[in-house]
Design a protein around this motif. Structure first.
Motif, PDB file in Angstrom:
ATOM      1  N   MET A   1      38.264  29.320  41.538  1.00  0.00           N
ATOM      2  CA  MET A   1      39.620  29.797  41.992  1.00  0.00           C
ATOM      3  C   MET A   1      39.466  31.377  41.897  1.00  0.00           C
ATOM      4  SD  MET A   1      43.289  28.192  41.477  1.00  0.00           S
ATOM      5  CE  MET A   1      44.625  28.954  41.886  1.00  0.00           C
ATOM      6  N   ILE A   2      39.060  31.970  40.831  1.00  0.00           N
ATOM      7  CA  ILE A   2      39.035  33.391  40.922  1.00  0.00           C
ATOM      8  C   ILE A   2      38.013  34.019  41.934  1.00  0.00           C
ATOM      9  CG2 ILE A   2      38.312  35.425  39.744  1.00  0.00           C
ATOM     10  CD1 ILE A   2      39.410  33.893  37.006  1.00  0.00           C
ATOM     11  N   LYS A   3      36.995  33.182  42.076  1.00  0.00           N
ATOM     12  CA  LYS A   3      35.769  33.701  43.127  1.00  0.00           C
ATOM     13  C   LYS A   3      36.531  33.519  44.536  1.00  0.00           C
ATOM     14  CE  LYS A   3      31.299  32.596  44.875  1.00  0.00           C
ATOM     15  NZ  LYS A   3      30.277  31.688  44.501  1.00  0.00           N
ATOM     16  N   ALA A   4      37.384  32.605  44.804  1.00  0.00           N
ATOM     17  CA  ALA A   4      37.993  32.286  45.996  1.00  0.00           C
ATOM     18  C   ALA A   4      39.080  33.369  46.422  1.00  0.00           C
ATOM     19  CB  ALA A   4      38.495  31.093  46.285  1.00  0.00           C
ATOM     20  N   GLN A   5      39.873  33.885  45.351  1.00  0.00           N
ATOM     21  CA  GLN A   5      40.946  34.696  45.375  1.00  0.00           C
ATOM     22  C   GLN A   5      40.063  36.182  45.879  1.00  0.00           C
ATOM     23  OE1 GLN A   5      44.079  34.231  45.092  1.00  0.00           O
ATOM     24  NE2 GLN A   5      44.721  36.115  45.399  1.00  0.00           N
ATOM     25  N   PHE A   6      39.135  36.488  45.041  1.00  0.00           N
ATOM     26  CA  PHE A   6      38.492  37.701  45.437  1.00  0.00           C
ATOM     27  C   PHE A   6      37.822  37.878  46.796  1.00  0.00           C
ATOM     28  CE2 PHE A   6      39.103  38.626  40.751  1.00  0.00           C
ATOM     29  CZ  PHE A   6      40.056  39.667  40.609  1.00  0.00           C
ATOM     30  N   SER A   7      37.222  36.761  46.881  1.00  0.00           N
ATOM     31  CA  SER A   7      36.286  36.692  48.189  1.00  0.00           C
ATOM     32  C   SER A   7      37.234  36.571  49.454  1.00  0.00           C
ATOM     33  CB  SER A   7      35.337  35.529  48.217  1.00  0.00           C
ATOM     34  OG  SER A   7      34.599  35.424  47.259  1.00  0.00           O
ATOM     35  N   SER A   8      38.540  36.191  49.286  1.00  0.00           N
ATOM     36  CA  SER A   8      39.371  36.289  50.331  1.00  0.00           C
ATOM     37  C   SER A   8      39.769  37.393  51.011  1.00  0.00           C
ATOM     38  CB  SER A   8      40.687  35.250  50.040  1.00  0.00           C
ATOM     39  OG  SER A   8      41.317  36.146  49.109  1.00  0.00           O
ATOM     40  N   PHE A   9      39.671  38.699  50.276  1.00  0.00           N
ATOM     41  CA  PHE A   9      39.909  40.047  50.747  1.00  0.00           C
ATOM     42  C   PHE A   9      39.144  40.447  51.879  1.00  0.00           C
ATOM     43  CE2 PHE A   9      41.504  40.416  46.159  1.00  0.00           C
ATOM     44  CZ  PHE A   9      42.874  40.498  46.608  1.00  0.00           C
ATOM     45  N   THR A  10      37.672  40.368  51.633  1.00  0.00           N
ATOM     46  CA  THR A  10      36.833  40.732  52.686  1.00  0.00           C
ATOM     47  C   THR A  10      35.361  40.128  52.595  1.00  0.00           C
ATOM     48  OG1 THR A  10      35.679  42.644  53.643  1.00  0.00           O
ATOM     49  CG2 THR A  10      36.007  42.572  51.311  1.00  0.00           C
ATOM     50  N   ASP A  11      34.796  39.963  53.700  1.00  0.00           N
ATOM     51  CA  ASP A  11      33.133  39.333  53.714  1.00  0.00           C
ATOM     52  C   ASP A  11      32.334  40.462  53.443  1.00  0.00           C
ATOM     53  OD1 ASP A  11      34.323  36.971  54.258  1.00  0.00           O
ATOM     54  OD2 ASP A  11      34.319  36.982  56.559  1.00  0.00           O
ATOM     55  N   ASP A  12      32.794  41.496  53.564  1.00  0.00           N
ATOM     56  CA  ASP A  12      31.817  42.852  53.332  1.00  0.00           C
ATOM     57  C   ASP A  12      31.722  42.846  51.901  1.00  0.00           C
ATOM     58  OD1 ASP A  12      30.791  45.123  52.960  1.00  0.00           O
ATOM     59  OD2 ASP A  12      31.622  46.032  54.698  1.00  0.00           O
ATOM     60  N   LYS A  13      30.375  42.804  51.377  1.00  0.00           N
ATOM     61  CA  LYS A  13      30.056  42.786  49.945  1.00  0.00           C
ATOM     62  C   LYS A  13      30.175  44.223  49.285  1.00  0.00           C
ATOM     63  CE  LYS A  13      27.056  39.052  49.867  1.00  0.00           C
ATOM     64  NZ  LYS A  13      26.601  38.576  48.616  1.00  0.00           N
ATOM     65  N   GLY A  14      30.017  45.242  50.232  1.00  0.00           N
ATOM     66  CA  GLY A  14      29.988  46.634  49.835  1.00  0.00           C
ATOM     67  C   GLY A  14      31.357  47.105  49.599  1.00  0.00           C
ATOM     68  N   ILE A  15      32.388  46.667  50.461  1.00  0.00           N
ATOM     69  CA  ILE A  15      33.964  46.891  50.172  1.00  0.00           C
ATOM     70  C   ILE A  15      34.472  46.082  49.031  1.00  0.00           C
ATOM     71  CG2 ILE A  15      36.152  46.551  51.031  1.00  0.00           C
ATOM     72  CD1 ILE A  15      35.129  47.313  54.051  1.00  0.00           C
ATOM     73  N   LEU A  16      33.769  44.741  48.854  1.00  0.00           N
ATOM     74  CA  LEU A  16      34.094  44.161  47.868  1.00  0.00           C
ATOM     75  C   LEU A  16      33.826  44.550  46.708  1.00  0.00           C
ATOM     76  CD1 LEU A  16      35.654  41.037  46.835  1.00  0.00           C
ATOM     77  CD2 LEU A  16      33.256  40.287  47.001  1.00  0.00           C
ATOM     78  N   VAL A  17      32.704  44.936  46.276  1.00  0.00           N
ATOM     79  CA  VAL A  17      32.141  45.750  45.051  1.00  0.00           C
ATOM     80  C   VAL A  17      32.767  47.172  44.755  1.00  0.00           C
ATOM     81  CG1 VAL A  17      30.169  47.038  44.079  1.00  0.00           C
ATOM     82  CG2 VAL A  17      29.744  44.795  45.104  1.00  0.00           C
ATOM     83  N   LEU A  18      32.940  47.864  45.927  1.00  0.00           N
ATOM     84  CA  LEU A  18      33.919  49.025  45.870  1.00  0.00           C
ATOM     85  C   LEU A  18      35.454  48.957  45.199  1.00  0.00           C
ATOM     86  CD1 LEU A  18      33.523  52.137  46.135  1.00  0.00           C
ATOM     87  CD2 LEU A  18      34.221  51.864  48.533  1.00  0.00           C
ATOM     88  N   MET A  19      36.035  47.840  45.830  1.00  0.00           N
ATOM     89  CA  MET A  19      37.159  47.662  45.496  1.00  0.00           C
ATOM     90  C   MET A  19      37.468  46.902  43.976  1.00  0.00           C
ATOM     91  SD  MET A  19      39.864  44.944  47.432  1.00  0.00           S
ATOM     92  CE  MET A  19      38.934  43.568  47.220  1.00  0.00           C
ATOM     93  N   MET A  20      36.615  46.092  43.579  1.00  0.00           N
ATOM     94  CA  MET A  20      36.361  45.586  42.350  1.00  0.00           C
ATOM     95  C   MET A  20      36.100  46.746  41.092  1.00  0.00           C
ATOM     96  SD  MET A  20      37.402  42.696  42.234  1.00  0.00           S
ATOM     97  CE  MET A  20      37.100  42.447  40.650  1.00  0.00           C
ATOM     98  N   VAL A  21      34.887  47.359  41.470  1.00  0.00           N
ATOM     99  CA  VAL A  21      34.674  48.602  40.356  1.00  0.00           C
ATOM    100  C   VAL A  21      35.333  49.763  40.481  1.00  0.00           C
ATOM    101  CG1 VAL A  21      32.529  50.003  40.082  1.00  0.00           C
ATOM    102  CG2 VAL A  21      32.056  47.574  40.568  1.00  0.00           C
ATOM    103  N   TRP A  22      35.717  50.149  41.678  1.00  0.00           N
ATOM    104  CA  TRP A  22      36.534  51.561  41.862  1.00  0.00           C
ATOM    105  C   TRP A  22      37.865  51.355  41.719  1.00  0.00           C
ATOM    106  CZ3 TRP A  22      34.680  56.239  41.548  1.00  0.00           C
ATOM    107  CH2 TRP A  22      35.489  57.602  42.096  1.00  0.00           C
ATOM    108  N   GLY A  23      38.360  50.409  42.362  1.00  0.00           N
ATOM    109  CA  GLY A  23      39.836  50.008  42.046  1.00  0.00           C
ATOM    110  C   GLY A  23      40.442  49.341  41.030  1.00  0.00           C
ATOM    111  N   PHE A  24      40.004  48.116  40.911  1.00  0.00           N
ATOM    112  CA  PHE A  24      40.297  47.367  39.710  1.00  0.00           C
ATOM    113  C   PHE A  24      39.787  47.674  38.478  1.00  0.00           C
ATOM    114  CE2 PHE A  24      40.270  43.157  37.451  1.00  0.00           C
ATOM    115  CZ  PHE A  24      41.626  43.194  37.500  1.00  0.00           C
ATOM    116  N   GLY A  25      38.588  48.181  38.475  1.00  0.00           N
ATOM    117  CA  GLY A  25      38.014  48.603  37.187  1.00  0.00           C
ATOM    118  C   GLY A  25      38.494  50.165  36.804  1.00  0.00           C
ATOM    119  N   GLY A  26      39.099  51.075  37.741  1.00  0.00           N
ATOM    120  CA  GLY A  26      39.662  52.104  37.629  1.00  0.00           C
ATOM    121  C   GLY A  26      41.046  51.952  37.164  1.00  0.00           C
ATOM    122  N   LEU A  27      41.866  50.863  37.541  1.00  0.00           N
ATOM    123  CA  LEU A  27      43.081  50.407  37.128  1.00  0.00           C
ATOM    124  C   LEU A  27      43.000  50.109  35.567  1.00  0.00           C
ATOM    125  CD1 LEU A  27      46.121  49.914  37.875  1.00  0.00           C
ATOM    126  CD2 LEU A  27      45.098  47.511  38.482  1.00  0.00           C
TER     127      LEU A  27
END
Length: 162
Positions: A1-27
């Motif tokens: 379920m978590i995988k589907a939630q985060f994967s629904s944002f974008t298909d681009d792996k670079g944007i997904l990694v940046l969003m997770m690491v820079w955005g969510f990790g920074g938060l």
């Protein structure tokens, strides 16, 4: 379920990694501090990324927000230590906070570029553009927060804005 939630944002792996690491990790680092952003590799592994890659990009992404981690405790402690009475004024905290952001400013562009390049080495032009965009937004928001609000919110609001 978590995988589907985060994967629904974008298909681009670079944007997904940046969003997770820079955005969510920074938060996470800005709110809780003390290394809580190490939860990010587990999420990335769950999304299908390799463990070493996940750990590396998570540690890289955590470098800039650490100064303002745990709602600004490192900078506030620094400010209290350098003042004569042991308790810094609000203006002193704001001034030192903005100096910290200025010192970190090159990393706001370099670290996202490294993270994106580790994710996709072929898309150099796109990586540069995304790094400038993400770093510029993070830098502007964090500097504004540091200068006018203090040490408590730069990492949190900068990560959300990015």
């Amino acid at each position: 379920m978590i995988k589907a939630q985060f994967s629904s944002f974008t298909d681009d792996k670079g944007i997904l990694v940046l969003m997770m690491v820079w955005g969510f990790g920074g938060l996470l680092e800005g709110m809780a501090g003390f290394g809580t952003a190490v939860a990010i590799p587990a999420i990335l592994i769950g999304l299908g990324f390799k463990p070493m890659f996940s750990a590396l990009v998570a540690l890289l992404g955590n470098t800039v927000t650490t100064g303002f981690g745990a709602v600004g405790v490192p900078v506030t402690t620094l400010c209290n230590e350098v003042t004569a009475g042991g308790t810094a004024s609000v203006e002193t905290i704001r001034e030192i906070s903005s100096f910290v952001i200025v010192q970190l400013s090159p990393l706001f562009f370099i670290i996202p570029f490294i993270i994106l390049t580790l994710t996709d080495r072929k898309a150099v032009g796109r990586n540069i553009a995304l790094s400038l965009w993400t770093g510029g937004i993070s830098l502007a928001v964090q500097y504004a927060c540091a200068r006018w609000l203090g040490a408590e919110t730069p990492a949190i609001l900068g990560s959300i804005a990015a």
